[in-house]
Design a protein around this motif. Structure first.
Motif, PDB file in Angstrom:
ATOM      1  N   CYS A  50       0.843  -1.187   0.000  1.00 17.18           N
ATOM      2  CA  CYS A  50       0.000   0.000   0.000  1.00 17.18           C
ATOM      3  C   CYS A  50       0.883   1.244   0.000  1.00 17.18           C
ATOM      4  O   CYS A  50       2.106   1.169   0.146  1.00 17.18           O
ATOM      5  CB  CYS A  50      -0.922  -0.001   1.222  1.00 17.18           C
ATOM      6  N   GLU A  51       0.255   2.396  -0.145  1.00 15.46           N
ATOM      7  CA  GLU A  51       0.973   3.654  -0.030  1.00 15.46           C
ATOM      8  C   GLU A  51       1.318   3.919   1.441  1.00 15.46           C
ATOM      9  O   GLU A  51       0.618   3.444   2.343  1.00 15.46           O
ATOM     10  CB  GLU A  51       0.134   4.804  -0.582  1.00 15.46           C
ATOM     11  N   PRO A  52       2.388   4.662   1.717  1.00 13.88           N
ATOM     12  CA  PRO A  52       2.819   4.857   3.099  1.00 13.88           C
ATOM     13  C   PRO A  52       1.742   5.409   4.031  1.00 13.88           C
ATOM     14  O   PRO A  52       1.639   4.973   5.185  1.00 13.88           O
ATOM     15  CB  PRO A  52       3.991   5.836   2.956  1.00 13.88           C
ATOM     16  N   ASP A  53       0.920   6.351   3.532  1.00 12.06           N
ATOM     17  CA  ASP A  53      -0.081   6.935   4.425  1.00 12.06           C
ATOM     18  C   ASP A  53      -1.266   6.010   4.686  1.00 12.06           C
ATOM     19  O   ASP A  53      -2.139   6.320   5.494  1.00 12.06           O
ATOM     20  CB  ASP A  53      -0.570   8.285   3.889  1.00 12.06           C
ATOM     21  N   GLU A  54      -1.297   4.846   4.035  1.00 14.41           N
ATOM     22  CA  GLU A  54      -2.362   3.868   4.254  1.00 14.41           C
ATOM     23  C   GLU A  54      -1.928   2.721   5.151  1.00 14.41           C
ATOM     24  O   GLU A  54      -2.742   1.848   5.489  1.00 14.41           O
ATOM     25  CB  GLU A  54      -2.815   3.276   2.907  1.00 14.41           C
ATOM     26  N   LEU A  55      -0.658   2.701   5.560  1.00 14.78           N
ATOM     27  CA  LEU A  55      -0.095   1.516   6.191  1.00 14.78           C
ATOM     28  C   LEU A  55      -0.823   1.118   7.473  1.00 14.78           C
ATOM     29  O   LEU A  55      -1.255  -0.033   7.622  1.00 14.78           O
ATOM     30  CB  LEU A  55       1.398   1.737   6.477  1.00 14.78           C
ATOM     31  N   LEU A  56      -0.973   2.028   8.390  1.00 15.78           N
ATOM     32  CA  LEU A  56      -1.617   1.669   9.650  1.00 15.78           C
ATOM     33  C   LEU A  56      -3.095   1.360   9.462  1.00 15.78           C
ATOM     34  O   LEU A  56      -3.651   0.505  10.161  1.00 15.78           O
ATOM     35  CB  LEU A  56      -1.424   2.776  10.684  1.00 15.78           C
ATOM     36  N   ASP A  57      -3.752   2.037   8.523  1.00 13.83           N
ATOM     37  CA  ASP A  57      -5.150   1.710   8.235  1.00 13.83           C
ATOM     38  C   ASP A  57      -5.278   0.276   7.752  1.00 13.83           C
ATOM     39  O   ASP A  57      -6.203  -0.450   8.151  1.00 13.83           O
ATOM     40  CB  ASP A  57      -5.718   2.666   7.179  1.00 13.83           C
ATOM     41  N   ARG A  58      -4.358  -0.151   6.890  1.00 16.89           N
ATOM     42  CA  ARG A  58      -4.394  -1.533   6.391  1.00 16.89           C
ATOM     43  C   ARG A  58      -4.120  -2.522   7.526  1.00 16.89           C
ATOM     44  O   ARG A  58      -4.764  -3.579   7.609  1.00 16.89           O
ATOM     45  CB  ARG A  58      -3.367  -1.717   5.280  1.00 16.89           C
ATOM     46  N   ALA A  59      -3.156  -2.196   8.368  1.00 11.76           N
ATOM     47  CA  ALA A  59      -2.846  -3.080   9.490  1.00 11.76           C
ATOM     48  C   ALA A  59      -4.027  -3.180  10.443  1.00 11.76           C
ATOM     49  O   ALA A  59      -4.365  -4.272  10.929  1.00 11.76           O
ATOM     50  CB  ALA A  59      -1.599  -2.582  10.224  1.00 11.76           C
ATOM     51  N   ASN A  60      -4.668  -2.049  10.710  1.00 14.00           N
ATOM     52  CA  ASN A  60      -5.826  -2.075  11.597  1.00 14.00           C
ATOM     53  C   ASN A  60      -7.011  -2.798  10.964  1.00 14.00           C
ATOM     54  O   ASN A  60      -7.780  -3.474  11.664  1.00 14.00           O
ATOM     55  CB  ASN A  60      -6.218  -0.652  11.998  1.00 14.00           C
ATOM     56  N   ALA A  61      -7.161  -2.681   9.646  1.00 11.98           N
ATOM     57  CA  ALA A  61      -8.240  -3.410   8.972  1.00 11.98           C
ATOM     58  C   ALA A  61      -8.033  -4.920   9.099  1.00 11.98           C
ATOM     59  O   ALA A  61      -8.994  -5.686   9.319  1.00 11.98           O
ATOM     60  CB  ALA A  61      -8.315  -3.005   7.502  1.00 11.98           C
ATOM     61  N   LEU A  62      -6.788  -5.362   8.959  1.00 11.99           N
ATOM     62  CA  LEU A  62      -6.484  -6.779   9.149  1.00 11.99           C
ATOM     63  C   LEU A  62      -6.746  -7.185  10.597  1.00 11.99           C
ATOM     64  O   LEU A  62      -7.333  -8.252  10.865  1.00 11.99           O
ATOM     65  CB  LEU A  62      -5.031  -7.057   8.771  1.00 11.99           C
ATOM     66  N   ALA A  63      -6.341  -6.352  11.537  1.00 11.53           N
ATOM     67  CA  ALA A  63      -6.610  -6.643  12.952  1.00 11.53           C
ATOM     68  C   ALA A  63      -8.108  -6.691  13.222  1.00 11.53           C
ATOM     69  O   ALA A  63      -8.574  -7.506  14.035  1.00 11.53           O
ATOM     70  CB  ALA A  63      -5.932  -5.598  13.840  1.00 11.53           C
ATOM     71  N   ASP A  64      -8.881  -5.840  12.551  1.00  8.87           N
ATOM     72  CA  ASP A  64     -10.345  -5.875  12.709  1.00  8.87           C
ATOM     73  C   ASP A  64     -10.912  -7.221  12.265  1.00  8.87           C
ATOM     74  O   ASP A  64     -11.810  -7.773  12.919  1.00  8.87           O
ATOM     75  CB  ASP A  64     -10.996  -4.760  11.886  1.00  8.87           C
ATOM     76  N   ARG A  65     -10.406  -7.748  11.130  1.00  7.74           N
ATOM     77  CA  ARG A  65     -10.889  -9.042  10.651  1.00  7.74           C
ATOM     78  C   ARG A  65     -10.573 -10.146  11.659  1.00  7.74           C
ATOM     79  O   ARG A  65     -11.428 -10.979  11.985  1.00  7.74           O
ATOM     80  CB  ARG A  65     -10.270  -9.382   9.297  1.00  7.74           C
ATOM     81  N   ILE A  66      -9.337 -10.131  12.151  1.00 10.42           N
ATOM     82  CA  ILE A  66      -8.941 -11.132  13.139  1.00 10.42           C
ATOM     83  C   ILE A  66      -9.768 -10.974  14.411  1.00 10.42           C
ATOM     84  O   ILE A  66     -10.221 -11.958  15.003  1.00 10.42           O
ATOM     85  CB  ILE A  66      -7.443 -11.013  13.448  1.00 10.42           C
ATOM     86  N   GLY A  67      -9.984  -9.721  14.804  1.00 12.54           N
ATOM     87  CA  GLY A  67     -10.707  -9.449  16.032  1.00 12.54           C
ATOM     88  C   GLY A  67     -12.163  -9.870  15.992  1.00 12.54           C
ATOM     89  O   GLY A  67     -12.805  -9.986  17.040  1.00 12.54           O
ATOM     90  N   GLY A  68     -12.702 -10.103  14.798  1.00 11.37           N
ATOM     91  CA  GLY A  68     -14.077 -10.557  14.690  1.00 11.37           C
ATOM     92  C   GLY A  68     -14.256 -12.028  15.014  1.00 11.37           C
ATOM     93  O   GLY A  68     -15.394 -12.501  15.181  1.00 11.37           O
TER      94      GLY A  68
END
Length: 252
Positions: free
Chosen positions: A180-198
């Motif tokens: 991803c682009e640098p300014d999207e990095l933490l959003d992508r990581a948090n989106a993955l964590a959201d999936r796992i967290g479900g």
């Protein structure tokens, strides 16, 4: 902490490597701080997102071990497994570990990323293991984790011939799961964590343990793990919810 910034946010902990003056090189103080984080996450399991604090030269994950300290280490230091021990502890954390990588991840920085369960890279990532150029080996996991992750031919190019991968190259061999682009990095990581967290946290923890079990332990360990989960009230609740929703769809 001296070398990390740590943020606890519900079901996850975000840890930023924060030694910008040395491009986030991994020194003894950072190792000690990471052990403290692991102690917390072993007692109170959460998803871990590992990333690097931004420097005045842009984003960076970790430039490697701190050479000023590595230069003076001797045989007894190698036998202590200073970096390999903390990376093994991170890999064994109860909940998944996500490495959100920006900029350089070289040497020990790459080995830290290899210890994660998931790796997300920005477009400007460079990842590799140039240790032989310094007269040493990649002894904190790369010589076996990298072979498991990408296969021996590519691992040989990285470990023996000094190949440094771009983000797209790392994606093409699935060393990273997305770019991803640098300014999207933490959003992508948090989106993955959201999936796992479900999912059910206990089921995630047990699945991770089974994935990392020796081949000879299967299928016995799978059956024992499933037996544990079959007795879990959360399993019953989730399956009841699934059946209710399915029956409601059928009744439309």
């Amino acid at each position: 902490m001296e070398t990390l910034t740590v943020e606890h946010n519900g079901d996850r902990t975000i840890v930023r490597l924060d030694r910008p003056q040395t491009l986030n090189s991994i020194d003894q103080a950072m190792v000690d701080d990471l052990h403290e984080v692991c102690d917390q996450l072993e007692r109170e399991p959460r998803i871990l997102i590992l990333t690097g604090a931004r420097t005045d030269k842009g984003g960076i994950f970790a430039s490697g071990a701190d050479i000023s300290q590595l230069r003076d280490r001797r045989r007894h230091d190698a036998l202590r497994g200073i970096n390999s021990s903390i990376f093994a502890r991170i890999a064994a954390l109860p909940m998944p570990v996500i490495a959100a990588i920006d900029g350089y991840a070289l040497g020990g920085g790459a080995e830290l990323a290899y210890a994660a369960d998931f790796r997300i890279a920005t477009t400007r990532v460079k990842i590799g293991n140039p240790e032989p150029n310094l007269g040493i080996i990649a002894a904190a996991g790369a010589c076996w984790r990298l072979v498991e992750l990408v296969g021996e031919p590519v691992a040989n190019e990285i470990l023996l011939a000094g190949r440094v991968l771009t983000a797209d190259e790392a994606l093409s061999i699935r060393l990273v799961g997305e770019v991803c682009e640098p300014d999207e990095l933490l959003d992508r990581a948090n989106a993955l964590a959201d999936r796992i967290g479900g999912f059910d946290p206990l089921a995630i923890q047990v699945t991770k343990q089974v994935i990392h079990a020796p081949r000879a332990a299967h299928p016995v360990i799978d059956n024992l793990a499933q037996a544990l989960l079959f007795e879990s009230p959360e399993k019953t609740r989730r399956m009841d919810d699934f059946l209710l929703k399915r029956n409601a769809r059928k009744g439309r």
